[in-house]
Design a protein around this motif. Sequence first.
Motif, mmCIF file in Angstrom:
data_model
loop_
_atom_site.group_PDB
_atom_site.id
_atom_site.type_symbol
_atom_site.label_atom_id
_atom_site.label_comp_id
_atom_site.label_asym_id
_atom_site.label_seq_id
_atom_site.Cartn_x
_atom_site.Cartn_y
_atom_site.Cartn_z
ATOM 1 N N UNK A 173 -36.990 76.011 -86.203
ATOM 2 C CA UNK A 173 -38.087 76.799 -86.763
ATOM 3 C C UNK A 173 -38.514 77.889 -85.798
ATOM 4 N N UNK A 174 -38.569 77.586 -84.506
ATOM 5 C CA UNK A 174 -38.977 78.586 -83.532
ATOM 6 C C UNK A 174 -38.008 79.761 -83.501
ATOM 7 N N UNK A 175 -36.709 79.482 -83.580
ATOM 8 C CA UNK A 175 -35.728 80.556 -83.586
ATOM 9 C C UNK A 175 -35.888 81.449 -84.803
ATOM 10 N N UNK A 176 -36.227 80.862 -85.932
ATOM 11 C CA UNK A 176 -36.424 81.642 -87.154
ATOM 12 C C UNK A 176 -37.622 82.568 -87.007
ATOM 13 N N UNK A 177 -38.701 82.071 -86.428
ATOM 14 C CA UNK A 177 -39.893 82.903 -86.236
ATOM 15 C C UNK A 177 -39.648 84.017 -85.226
ATOM 16 N N UNK A 178 -38.933 83.711 -84.171
ATOM 17 C CA UNK A 178 -38.605 84.723 -83.168
ATOM 18 C C UNK A 178 -37.722 85.797 -83.786
ATOM 19 N N UNK A 179 -36.737 85.400 -84.581
ATOM 20 C CA UNK A 179 -35.848 86.358 -85.228
ATOM 21 C C UNK A 179 -36.608 87.217 -86.239
ATOM 22 N N UNK A 180 -37.504 86.597 -87.005
ATOM 23 C CA UNK A 180 -38.315 87.348 -87.967
ATOM 24 C C UNK A 180 -39.160 88.390 -87.248
ATOM 25 N N UNK A 181 -39.825 87.973 -86.177
ATOM 26 C CA UNK A 181 -40.686 88.897 -85.438
ATOM 27 C C UNK A 181 -39.867 90.034 -84.828
ATOM 28 N N UNK A 182 -38.703 89.723 -84.290
ATOM 29 C CA UNK A 182 -37.839 90.764 -83.726
ATOM 30 C C UNK A 182 -37.419 91.746 -84.820
ATOM 31 N N UNK A 183 -37.120 91.233 -85.995
ATOM 32 C CA UNK A 183 -36.757 92.102 -87.106
ATOM 33 C C UNK A 183 -37.916 92.974 -87.547
ATOM 34 N N UNK A 184 -39.109 92.412 -87.562
ATOM 35 C CA UNK A 184 -40.296 93.184 -87.959
ATOM 36 C C UNK A 184 -40.567 94.319 -86.983
ATOM 37 N N UNK B 291 -26.964 82.037 -88.041
ATOM 38 C CA UNK B 291 -28.120 81.141 -87.949
ATOM 39 C C UNK B 291 -29.448 81.867 -88.161
ATOM 40 N N UNK B 292 -29.666 82.979 -87.470
ATOM 41 C CA UNK B 292 -30.968 83.653 -87.534
ATOM 42 C C UNK B 292 -30.911 85.003 -88.237
ATOM 43 N N UNK B 293 -29.734 85.434 -88.651
ATOM 44 C CA UNK B 293 -29.587 86.731 -89.307
ATOM 45 C C UNK B 293 -30.456 86.915 -90.544
ATOM 46 N N UNK B 294 -30.504 85.936 -91.444
ATOM 47 C CA UNK B 294 -31.349 86.114 -92.627
ATOM 48 C C UNK B 294 -32.833 86.294 -92.290
ATOM 49 N N UNK B 295 -33.329 85.552 -91.304
ATOM 50 C CA UNK B 295 -34.730 85.690 -90.904
ATOM 51 C C UNK B 295 -34.980 87.061 -90.282
ATOM 52 N N UNK B 296 -34.038 87.522 -89.477
ATOM 53 C CA UNK B 296 -34.145 88.837 -88.857
ATOM 54 C C UNK B 296 -34.179 89.924 -89.941
ATOM 55 N N UNK B 297 -33.311 89.820 -90.930
ATOM 56 C CA UNK B 297 -33.248 90.848 -91.971
ATOM 57 C C UNK B 297 -34.512 90.877 -92.827
ATOM 58 N N UNK B 298 -35.115 89.725 -93.083
ATOM 59 C CA UNK B 298 -36.387 89.696 -93.819
ATOM 60 C C UNK B 298 -37.476 90.375 -92.982
ATOM 61 N N UNK B 299 -37.520 90.057 -91.704
ATOM 62 C CA UNK B 299 -38.483 90.712 -90.820
ATOM 63 C C UNK B 299 -38.244 92.207 -90.736
#
Length: 69
Positions: free
Chosen positions: A1-12, A29-37
Amino acid sequence: MDNALVAYNAGRVDGAAGFRDPQIADDPEVGPDYRVGLLDGRIAAFHLRKELREVLGADSLFDHPDDPR
């Protein structure tokens, strides 16, 4: 979960800056979260520019910036 939040924030942050990191975006692993961010950051930047145009009473922030109105 932490990696997903970090990736989202980096994407944002990257989206607001108009930058995309293809290495993170393609990570399985974290690409989808990054792209949403990334998308959320771009939308936030769009809204900020829209509000600035409304406050300044300008049609565009880039057309003839030195011309007096």
